[in-house]
Enzyme design. Sequence first.
Site, short mmCIF file in Angstrom:
data_model
loop_
_atom_site.label_atom_id
_atom_site.label_comp_id
_atom_site.label_asym_id
_atom_site.label_seq_id
_atom_site.Cartn_x
_atom_site.Cartn_y
_atom_site.Cartn_z
N GLU A 196 15.53 25.14 -3.05
CA GLU A 196 14.70 26.33 -2.83
C GLU A 196 13.63 26.31 -3.91
OE1 GLU A 196 15.04 28.02 -0.19
OE2 GLU A 196 16.97 27.12 0.37
N HIS A 201 18.77 29.68 4.04
CA HIS A 201 17.70 29.55 3.05
C HIS A 201 18.24 29.68 1.63
CE1 HIS A 201 14.28 29.11 5.68
NE2 HIS A 201 14.64 30.16 6.38
#
Length: 594
Positions: free
Chosen positions: A42, A181
Amino acid sequence: MERRRVGQTRTGGGSALYGVQGTIDEIGLPLASTTFVVVDLETTGGSPNTSEITEIGAVKVRGGAVVGTFATLVRPTVPVPPFIAVLTGITDAMLVDAPPISAALPAFMEFARGSVLVAHNAPFDIGFLRAGCEQLGMAWPRFQVLDTARLARRVLARDEAHNCKLSTLAQLFRATTMPTHRALDDAKATVDVLHGLLERLGNVGVHTVEELSLWQSTVTPAQRSKRHLAEQVPAAPGVYVFADDGGRALYVGKSKNMRTRVRTYFTASETRTRMTEMIAIASSVTGIECATNLEAEVRELRLIGERKPRYNRRSRHPERGSWLKLTVEAFPRLSLVRQVRDDGAVYLGPFGSKRNAEAAMTAVHEAIPIRQCTQRLSPHRPVSACILADMGRCGAPCSGAESTDQYAVHAEAVRTAFTGDPETVVRRLRARIDALADRQRYEDAASHRDRLTAFVRAAMRCQRMGALAAVPQLVAARRLEAGGWELHVIRHARLAAAGTSPPGADPRPYVDSLVATAETVAPPPPPQPAGTAEEAECILRWLDSSGVRLVEVDGCWSFPARSAATYADVVAAADADALGARPFADRRGLRPAG
């Protein structure tokens, strides 16, 4: 016949030389005994040049079993953008006590040492990891990398998966962990996708890492069978044209070395689906040598526009551009037209799509109270006003509330915004955007921003092209690295001639010869260039490049100091916002090939 070969075989962490042929099992690294490290990151954005890692998650698997996991947040030196915090759930507060990249990345590299790296959309994750190593002065190990997105494209059929996104593949293979995510969750989902793909490939005889790597970049039999076509193409700069049996153009491209570029279409480096399809039906390749790279770029655009090859996606229909026109009448209005005429009107464009043209028109209407009705008005025959007059967005010249002189002020403001300083439009639209943002009406503010951007982008482009189109002749030169000069004759923003002078020779005779034999170009109605808008932009980019010298200018090449280019920051900010809106997207457009 007996074969013997001296080869190098891996044994543990070292290597040994043997004088006998290896067994079948020794030819490649078996998948069953290979250690894969499936990694996901990320970040604060989409580019490793401007963004930083905020989380690393990885799963180490061997023989279908998980043998280790790695997960850590990473404290960046920049704040996490709000939209990314919403997307990932990672906030600045969570990263306060996280280790910096100087501690997190070496730990991950130790975890992954000696393994095959796997990632979904590998260029994104590997790009950030390599950039991090470079930042820390660490050597990047020669990892073998597998991309499950690219692999899925080769393995799956289109009726199984309409795309190769991780969420789509996780559902297809019934992953135990769905992507969220967050780095570790996404890595776990990718592990299940990898195992699902390996199970499919095992049924077709793929049992080693080497075979798996080759499967990622399969060259079709049609591609292999057409490799001889590249030998007909000159190894020189120019334009190449793929054609079918009937001589119809399939694809037009350009290159500094045409033969080398054409050869890549028959190798594993060509991964575009439409190009694989094109090669299957191509029967010839024609190379057109060009004196300079600019000539090649312009010839490519002209050939695409003339022959409209079906496998070229861009530049096929330059005639479909739209223009905004400020009409010539007692009470001028804005009109959307397809063609520029020599009628004394002021034009803005061209726009690549009707949607952008309408957005720019709306921006002008919101900033300047010019009428929006379409009928022709007479100052001597008043008619009733529409609702826009009641809203204060039009001075109602139709009803006689504004005289021709009073209305002319609005028309002049539009004319100035098109041809000079668009300060009125920019200032008023920015004030409206700020007011909407203060009231937290962010979607409305974004709509106004997009309209303003469409207008400023078009005005910048139109003013630059119009200034060059007004020049009857411009001759420019740039020194070549090998010596000599590349020379171009430009007439009304159209490339009329291109050539070079040899090293050590006086370039003046070559300039004179080039000018004498250059194409005759008739002046177009302003601000339209004599060629296409894309050709004019190519020429302008070359004129702006380093080392270009103006040899002759017939006329005046200039535009106002206070022009639309003053507000280039409006366009730059909008482009940055658009790029940041989808920072993690795999822009390769991968779809199953089967």
